[in-house]
Design a protein around this motif. Structure first.
Motif, PDB file in Angstrom:
ATOM      1  N   ALA A  84      38.360 -90.898  69.058  1.00  8.96           N
ATOM      2  CA  ALA A  84      36.986 -91.133  68.617  1.00  8.96           C
ATOM      3  C   ALA A  84      36.537 -92.575  68.851  1.00  8.96           C
ATOM      4  N   PRO A  93      30.552 -94.714  75.250  1.00  6.32           N
ATOM      5  CA  PRO A  93      31.055 -94.205  73.983  1.00  6.32           C
ATOM      6  C   PRO A  93      31.768 -92.867  74.156  1.00  6.32           C
ATOM      7  N   GLY A  94      32.968 -92.770  73.624  1.00  5.52           N
ATOM      8  CA  GLY A  94      33.650 -91.487  73.519  1.00  5.52           C
ATOM      9  C   GLY A  94      34.119 -90.914  74.838  1.00  5.52           C
ATOM     10  N   PRO A  95      34.637 -89.667  74.785  1.00  7.11           N
ATOM     11  CA  PRO A  95      35.151 -89.022  75.983  1.00  7.11           C
ATOM     12  C   PRO A  95      34.032 -88.634  76.933  1.00  7.11           C
ATOM     13  N   VAL A  96      34.350 -88.477  78.191  1.00 13.91           N
ATOM     14  CA  VAL A  96      33.341 -88.175  79.194  1.00 13.91           C
ATOM     15  C   VAL A  96      33.554 -86.779  79.751  1.00 13.91           C
ATOM     16  N   GLY A  97      32.493 -86.014  79.811  1.00 13.47           N
ATOM     17  CA  GLY A  97      32.483 -84.784  80.587  1.00 13.47           C
ATOM     18  C   GLY A  97      33.054 -83.566  79.908  1.00 13.47           C
ATOM     19  N   GLY A  98      33.594 -83.674  78.730  1.00 15.72           N
ATOM     20  CA  GLY A  98      34.104 -82.494  78.059  1.00 15.72           C
ATOM     21  C   GLY A  98      35.491 -82.742  77.526  1.00 15.72           C
ATOM     22  N   ARG A 106      35.445 -82.652  85.899  1.00 15.92           N
ATOM     23  CA  ARG A 106      34.422 -82.924  84.906  1.00 15.92           C
ATOM     24  C   ARG A 106      33.743 -84.259  85.193  1.00 15.92           C
ATOM     25  N   THR A 107      32.439 -84.281  85.113  1.00 17.05           N
ATOM     26  CA  THR A 107      31.698 -85.513  85.351  1.00 17.05           C
ATOM     27  C   THR A 107      30.623 -85.665  84.295  1.00 17.05           C
ATOM     28  N   THR A 109      26.807 -87.819  83.847  1.00 19.84           N
ATOM     29  CA  THR A 109      25.853 -88.690  84.508  1.00 19.84           C
ATOM     30  C   THR A 109      25.213 -89.667  83.549  1.00 19.84           C
ATOM     31  N   THR A 110      25.353 -89.373  82.272  1.00 20.97           N
ATOM     32  CA  THR A 110      24.751 -90.270  81.286  1.00 20.97           C
ATOM     33  C   THR A 110      25.756 -90.543  80.181  1.00 20.97           C
ATOM     34  N   PRO A 111      25.776 -91.729  79.627  1.00 19.19           N
ATOM     35  CA  PRO A 111      26.759 -92.024  78.587  1.00 19.19           C
ATOM     36  C   PRO A 111      26.407 -91.336  77.278  1.00 19.19           C
TER      37      PRO A 111
END
Lengths: 111, 340
Positions: A84, A93-98, A106-107, A109-111
């Motif tokens: 977290a 912030p946090g994990p990206v894409g799932g 997994r990608t 495009t926005t934070p």
């Protein structure tokens, strides 16, 4: 942080405080027991009332559910990444894409 | 409003039965999370931040059914995580509907079309896909942190409707929401032909990546008033009109944290769907051993002060509906006239 680096000592209240912190921590921890055993896993629950106070973990690797009595705990180390916490590599912030550990490609495009 | 009569009757008779039995606390909707993993990582979501070995875990169908039986609520909502990543989702839904439960399968719809084509689900009056839609294309893709998801979801909604499934939408609003854009979004969802919409302000999860966009109570009321005031009759909502009036500041309720209990891979979550103060091994342990007086706005609990989320307050609105003739009348009038 752990009991040995100033977070707690041998006192039950200090162990309880450490377990409480581990309960709110979104990463794996290492629990050191009085018997010298180390259990690594995700501490997902604790029963901190009554005589049978214990911490419950899903053990990393085996997936076993483990319950450890407070009286048997000597230390708790925060050894896994806090999932977290803000990402350090991108500042995003946090994990990206799932969060699906099996999801390919997994990608975001926005934070 | 958009709730089918048979479902409304099931819920109403269940509530009346509980009241006749003198039950002070009873569940209305079981929130059942068989998996926590998701194929999105939305900025406002605090549900999925766990180590990979935890995210790989899943409840068995037997565990899910035991929880449903123990809880006894007439409605089962399956959020997550993304429930379409649960390998036994078809079997679970079939078992639930055959037990006469009304099921809301909450999904981001990324895998919905594929699952429909594979024949995983059969249309049923007891099954509704509750598709996560946080706004029009720009807002939704921003909210779920991935481009293209809005179009995928719209396509899947169309496919589900063509195949005869019930489809609703669920929308979480944050302080970035613009009332006129939300109104346009509601029009767009009605144009798609969904049965009804569900809407709620977001909860300020400590673990959520974006901590700046959660709504405070006054801003929630301001936002929902601007969106809902003079709403067109064609907007159908799959939720209590009294709850919507609560969001607009026209009613004041206290939270009912036991109304929508959550069963997940960790057990029965205390005290509610949003706060994680611990887990009970059984539903009766959750109901009997939780110190309920420590939760809700009047308790002074800081975690509850800005919360107006549906899982705590929709049960309050339903309870209010059946607590007095006035509640019943107000709910009926809003339902028939479409006015809030």
């Amino acid at each position: 942080m752990s009991a040995s680096d100033g977070g707690a000592g041998d006192g039950g209240d200090e162990i309880a405080a450490l377990v409480e912190r581990a309960f709110h921590y979104r990463g794996d921890v290492t629990v050191r027991t009085a018997a010298g055993v180390e259990v690594v896993g995700y501490l997902f629950n604790r029963n901190d009332r009554g005589e049978d106070r214990c911490a419950q973990l899903f053990e990393t690797g085996t997936g076993r559910e483990v319950a450890i009595a407070y009286r048997d705990i000597r230390d708790v180390l925060f050894t896994g990444r806090d999932t977290a916490a803000p990402r350090q590599d991108t500042g995003a912030p946090g994990p990206v894409g799932g969060s699906d550990p099996e999801a390919p490609g997994r990608t975001a495009t926005t934070p | 409003m958009g709730l089918p009569a048979a479902q409304a009757w099931t819920v109403a008779s269940y509530v009346l039965k509980q009241r006749l039995r003198g039950r002070e606390r009873y569940p209305l909707v079981l929130m059942l999370e068989p998996v926590l993993r998701c194929n999105l990582a939305c900025a406002g979501c605090g549900k999925i931040q766990y180590p990979p070995h935890v995210l790989r875990r899943a409840l068995t169908v037997e565990q899910c059914l035991a929880a449903v039986e123990e809880c006894g609520a007439p409605v089962v909502s399956i959020p997550g995580g993304e429930p379409l990543l649960y390998p036994h989702i078809g079997e679970l839904v079939h078992e639930l509907t055959s037990r006469n439960k009304y099921v809301y399968l909450c999904t981001n719809a990324i895998r919905l079309k594929q699952k429909l084509e594979e024949g995983v689900f059969e249309p049923s009056k007891r099954l509704s896909f509750s598709v996560h839609m946080d706004g029009l294309r720009a807002e939704h893709d921003l909210s779920v942190c991935r481009d293209g998801v809005y179009d995928i979801a719209v396509d899947a909604i169309g496919e589900a409707l063509r195949r005869g499934f019930r489809v609703t939408t669920n929308t979480t609003l944050f302080n970035t929401a613009e009332p006129m854009r939300v109104r346009d979004f509601f029009d767009a969802m009605m144009d798609l032909g969904v049965e009804g919409m569900m809407v709620s302000p977001g909860y300020s999860y400590d673990a959520a990546p974006d901590q700046d966009s959660f709504l405070e109570r006054e801003k929630t009321v301001e936002l929902f008033s601007a969106i809902m005031e003079g709403k067109p009759k064609r907007w159908r909502f799959n939720q209590s009109p009294l709850f919507l009036q609560f969001l607009m500041g026209k009613r004041d309720y206290e939270c009912t944290p036991w109304g929508n209990p959550l069963y997940t891979i960790f057990g029965w979550q205390r005290p509610c769907y949003l706060l994680q103060d611990g887990y009970a091994a059984t539903f009766s342990e959750l109901m009997d051993d939780t110190q309920w007086e420590q939760y809700g706005r009047s308790s002074g609990n800081p975690s509850c002060q800005d919360c107006m989320v549906h899982c705590g307050y929709e049960p309050s609105a339903v309870h209010a509906t059946f607590s007095s003739w006035r509640g019943l009348r107000d709910s009926a009038v809003a339902t028939v006239t479409g006015r809030l």
